[in-house]
Write a protein that holds these residues in place. Structure first.
Motif, mmCIF file in Angstrom:
data_model
loop_
_atom_site.group_PDB
_atom_site.id
_atom_site.type_symbol
_atom_site.label_atom_id
_atom_site.label_comp_id
_atom_site.label_asym_id
_atom_site.label_seq_id
_atom_site.Cartn_x
_atom_site.Cartn_y
_atom_site.Cartn_z
ATOM 1 N N VAL A 168 0.860 -1.198 0.118
ATOM 2 C CA VAL A 168 0.072 0.035 0.003
ATOM 3 C C VAL A 168 0.800 1.225 0.136
ATOM 4 N N ARG A 195 -9.397 -1.182 2.693
ATOM 5 C CA ARG A 195 -8.387 -0.490 1.822
ATOM 6 C C ARG A 195 -8.331 0.912 1.564
ATOM 7 N N TYR A 229 -5.298 3.533 2.520
ATOM 8 C CA TYR A 229 -4.570 4.250 1.236
ATOM 9 C C TYR A 229 -4.854 5.802 1.603
#
Length: 604
Positions: free
Chosen positions: A541, A577, A581
Motif C-alpha cells: 500500500v 483498503r 490508502y
C-alpha cells in the motif's frame, strides 16, 4: 417545386400528417402573449367538458376566454405544464383537463372517446414571438398547447445539428414565454439527416444538449455512438416515425417524462425508451415466466429505466383488460434507487399508496399479501421473495427486477436464514451478481414470475441464467435482451474512458502447492486470495501510494495539465483498503510538503 433545402422539412411534415403519423395540419393563429393557440384550446374544453365550461362562463361573464387562459397559465406557473397535462388543474372548485391520454384497453369506451377528442397538430414555421419575426422550423401542439419544438438542418445545404444547437442557444431567448422552463415547450430537438440532440431547458450559452441517437448498430445492439444507415430513408427517421408518432408522443408525456428535484425535466434517452417498450411488448405477447437480461453500462441512466419499467409493468393489460402483472418486486442494494423509484412513480400514480419498502422479511411478506403494486427490497431479503410468491401466491403473476450492477462485498445475513443461504450471503468472494445467480439456481426460477436483470458487465453464469438463448453452429448460447455498451456511453460523453491514460503496474507472486495433486486445491480461488494478501500488505500500500502521489505531482501538476486544476481519484476494493490508502497518501503528501490534501468517501 420543393427545393433541396426544404425537402427534409417537407418529408418530416408529410409523415406527421399521414395516417401513420396521426397529426392534423395546424390552422389556428398563435397568441404569443398567452403562449397558446387559444381557439383550439377553448374548443377542446368546450367539447369535452361542457358542464364545467358552462359553470366557468357563468362565473366569468366578461371575457371568459382570456380568464380561462390566465387560470391555465397560473396553473403552469405553480405546478408546471407537465403536471397540468397529466392531472389537469383546479380553478375555484372547477377541475379542467387540457388533454386525455390513450387508455390501456380499448374496452373502456368512455376513455377511448375522450382520447379521440384530442386535437393534436403539427405546425411548420412556428412564429413564436410578438416582437420578432423569428420562427422555429416545426412544433407539435396538443390541444392548442405547444409541447415539442424542432430545428431541422439539411446537410445538403451545409448545415448540421451543431447549427441547430447554436440557434437554440443564441437565437431563442429563454425569457420568451413559450421557452420558459416547464411552461410550454417540454423538449427542444436538433435534427439533421444523421444525428439527433435534445434538451429540456434553454439557458442561453449554458444550454446542455444530450445525444438522442440509437447507436451505430441500432438500438439495443452492441455498438458505439451515432445511427446506422437507413435503407428506407434518413438515418434519423426513427425520430418522427417512432418516437414522435402521435400515440408514442402522448405515451412519453404520460409515462416517461418526469420532473427531478423541481429543477430538471427528464426526457428518456433513446435506449431507455427502447428497452422499456421492448420489454413491455414481450411481456404483453408472452406473459409471465420469462427472463430478460439488460446489459446497460454505467452512465445509461439505469435507475430511471428501472423506475419506468416498474411503473409501466403495473398497468400492463391484455386484450381483455386483465392485468398481466400483479406486483413488481425491485431487488437492489442502493438506497438512491429506492428514492428514485418512489419519486418517479409518484409523478405518474393516481393512487399514492402503491409502493412499499420491505426493509425486513416481515415487511416483504405483508407487502405481498396486501397486494402492493411495487415492492422494493434488498439483496439480503431476496431469498424470501422466491418461496413467498412460489408457494403461497401461485395464482398471481410477478415481475422481479434485479439491479445487480453495484456489487458489494459486505452482504449480511438475517438470522432466520438457513445455512445454505447464510453461506451464500456472507461469502466474501461472491458479489451481488454471484449471490443472485446462486440463489436462483438453488431455488429454481418461478414460472409465475418474469425476471428482469440489469447489469453492466454480465458474467457467463448471469448470461446463462437470465439471457436469451439462441443456437450458433449447433451450440446453445445466450445473449442479452438489450444492450447499451460502455463504448457508446464513453463516446456519447456519459462516462469517462478510464483506460485512456491508464498506466499498468505489474505485480508478481506465486503460490507453491504443498501436495502436487491435492484435490482440495482451487487454483483460481487460491490466486485470488494470494493477490488480496499481497496487495493488502502495508508495504505494498505504501509503495503504491508513493508511486501515485509522485506521478500526480511530477506528471500532472508540474506540467500544468487541466489548467492547474487537476484532481486524482483512487478507487479501492473495500472500505478497509480505502482507509489504509487514505493514511498512506496523506503520509506521502506530508513527506513532500505538498499543498494538496486527500479526501475520503465511501459508496453505499
Amino acid at each position: 417545386m420543393i427545393t433541396t433545402e426544404k425537402r427534409f422539412e417537407a418529408d418530416i411534415e408529410s409523415f406527421f400528417l399521414s395516417p401513420a403519423g396521426g397529426y392534423t395540419k395546424g390552422a389556428d393563429t398563435y397568441d404569443a402573449k398567452q403562449g397558446l393557440y387559444v381557439n383550439t384550446l377553448i374548443d377542446f374544453v368546450q367539447r369535452t367538458q361542457p358542464k364545467e365550461w358552462a359553470r366557468f362562463e357563468n362565473a366569468n361573464q366578461v371575457d371568459p376566454v382570456r380568464k380561462f387562459c390566465t387560470a391555465f397559465n397560473t396553473a403552469c406557473e405553480t405546478e408546471g405544464l407537465l403536471s397540468v397535462l397529466r392531472h389537469g388543474f383546479k380553478h375555484r372548485g372547477l377541475r379542467f383537463r387540457v388533454c386525455y391520454f390513450k387508455p390501456e384497453s380499448a374496452l373502456n369506451q368512455a376513455a377511448a372517446a375522450q382520447w379521440a377528442a384530442n386535437t393534436i397538430e403539427c405546425y411548420r414555421q412556428w412564429y413564436f414571438s410578438a416582437d420578432t419575426k423569428k420562427s422555429v422550423d416545426m412544433v407539435l401542439v396538443l390541444n392548442g398547447i405547444p409541447v415539442f419544438a424542432f430545428e431541422l438542418k439539411n446537410q445538403y445545404t451545409g448545415q448540421t445539428v451543431d447549427d441547430a444547437k447554436r440557434q437554440w442557444m443564441y437565437d431563442r431567448d429563454p425569457r420568451e414565454f413559450c421557452f420558459q422552463f416547464n411552461k410550454r415547450i417540454l423538449a427542444y430537438f436538433c435534427v439533421d439527416h444523421t444525428e439527433v440532440w435534445m434538451t429540456t431547458k434553454l439557458a442561453g450559452k449554458n444550454t446542455y444538449f444530450l445525444p438522442f441517437n440509437q447507436g451505430s448498430n441500432g438500438a439495443g445492439n452492441d455498438g458505439g455512438k451515432g445511427n446506422p444507415a437507413n435503407p428506407n430513408g434518413y438515418p434519423t427517421a426513427y425520430l418522427w416515425e417512432n418516437v414522435f408518432q402521435k400515440d408514442s408522443m402522448m405515451d412519453i408525456v404520460q409515462k416517461f417524462m418526469n420532473l427531478k428535484d423541481g429543477k430538471t425535466l427528464i426526457f428518456p434517452r433513446y435506449h431507455q425508451l427502447d428497452v422499456v417498450r421492448k420489454l413491455l411488448a414481450d411481456v404483453r405477447q408472452n406473459g409471465a415466466g420469462h427472463n430478460y437480461l439488460i446489459q446497460h453500462s454505467a452512465g445509461s441512466g439505469k435507475s430511471n429505466s428501472i423506475a419506468w419499467l416498474a411503473h409501466q409493468l403495473t398497468g400492463l393489460e391484455d386484450a381483455q383488460g386483465n392485468l398481466l402483472v400483479d406486483s413488481v418486486i425491485v431487488v437492489t442494494d442502493r438506497v438512491v434507487l429506492d428514492k428514485q423509484i418512489r419519486d418517479t412513480i409518484r409523478q405518474f400514480a393516481q393512487t399514492r399508496n402503491i409502493i412499499a419498502w420491505a426493509e425486513h422479511s416481515g415487511d416483504l411478506r405483508k407487502a405481498i399479501e396486501d397486494g402492493r403494486r411495487i415492492i422494493i427490497t434488498t439483496i439480503e431479503k431476496f431469498p424470501y421473495v422466491l418461496p413467498e410468491i412460489g408457494e403461497d401466491h401461485k395464482d398471481r403473476h410477478f415481475a422481479i427486477i434485479i439491479d445487480e450492477a453495484h456489487s458489494s462485498q459486505n452482504g449480511k445475513t438475517a438470522g432466520t436464514m438457513n445455512m445454505t443461504l447464510s453461506a451464500i450471503m456472507s461469502d466474501p468472494d461472491m458479489d451481488n451478481e454471484d449471490k443472485i445467480n446462486a440463489m436462483c439456481e438453488g431455488k429454481k426460477l418461478l414460472t409465475n414470475a418474469s425476471y428482469f436483470a440489469f447489469t453492466a458487465t454480465p458474467k457467463n453464469k448471469t448470461l446463462e441464467t437470465f439471457g436469451t438463448a439462441y443456437e450458433d453452429a449447433g451450440v446453445i448460447k445466450h445473449r442479452p435482451f438489450h444492450v447499451y455498451t460502455m463504448k457508446q456511453a464513453i463516446q456519447e460523453g456519459f462516462i469517462l474512458d478510464v483506460l485512456k491514460y491508464y498506466t499498468p503496474i505489474d505485480s508478481y507472486y506465486r503460490l507453491k502447492k504443498t501436495v502436487e495433486d491435492d484435490p482440495m486445491f482451487d487454483k483460481k480461488k487460491a490466486q485470488k486470495k494470494l493477490r488480496a494478501f499481497v496487495e493488502n500488505q502495508t508495504f505494498t500500500v505504501a509503495q503504491k501510494a508513493d508511486m501515485m502521489v509522485s506521478h500526480f505531482h511530477d506528471q500532472v501538476i508540474a506540467k500544468g495539465k487541466i489548467g492547474g486544476q487537476a484532481r486524482a481519484m483512487i478507487i479501492t476494493s473495500s472500505i478497509e483498503r480505502c482507509i489504509e490508502y487514505y493514511h498512506a497518501v496523506n503520509k506521502c503528501l506530508a513527506n513532500r510538503h505538498s499543498p494538496y490534501k486527500a479526501l475520503i468517501a465511501f459508496s453505499g
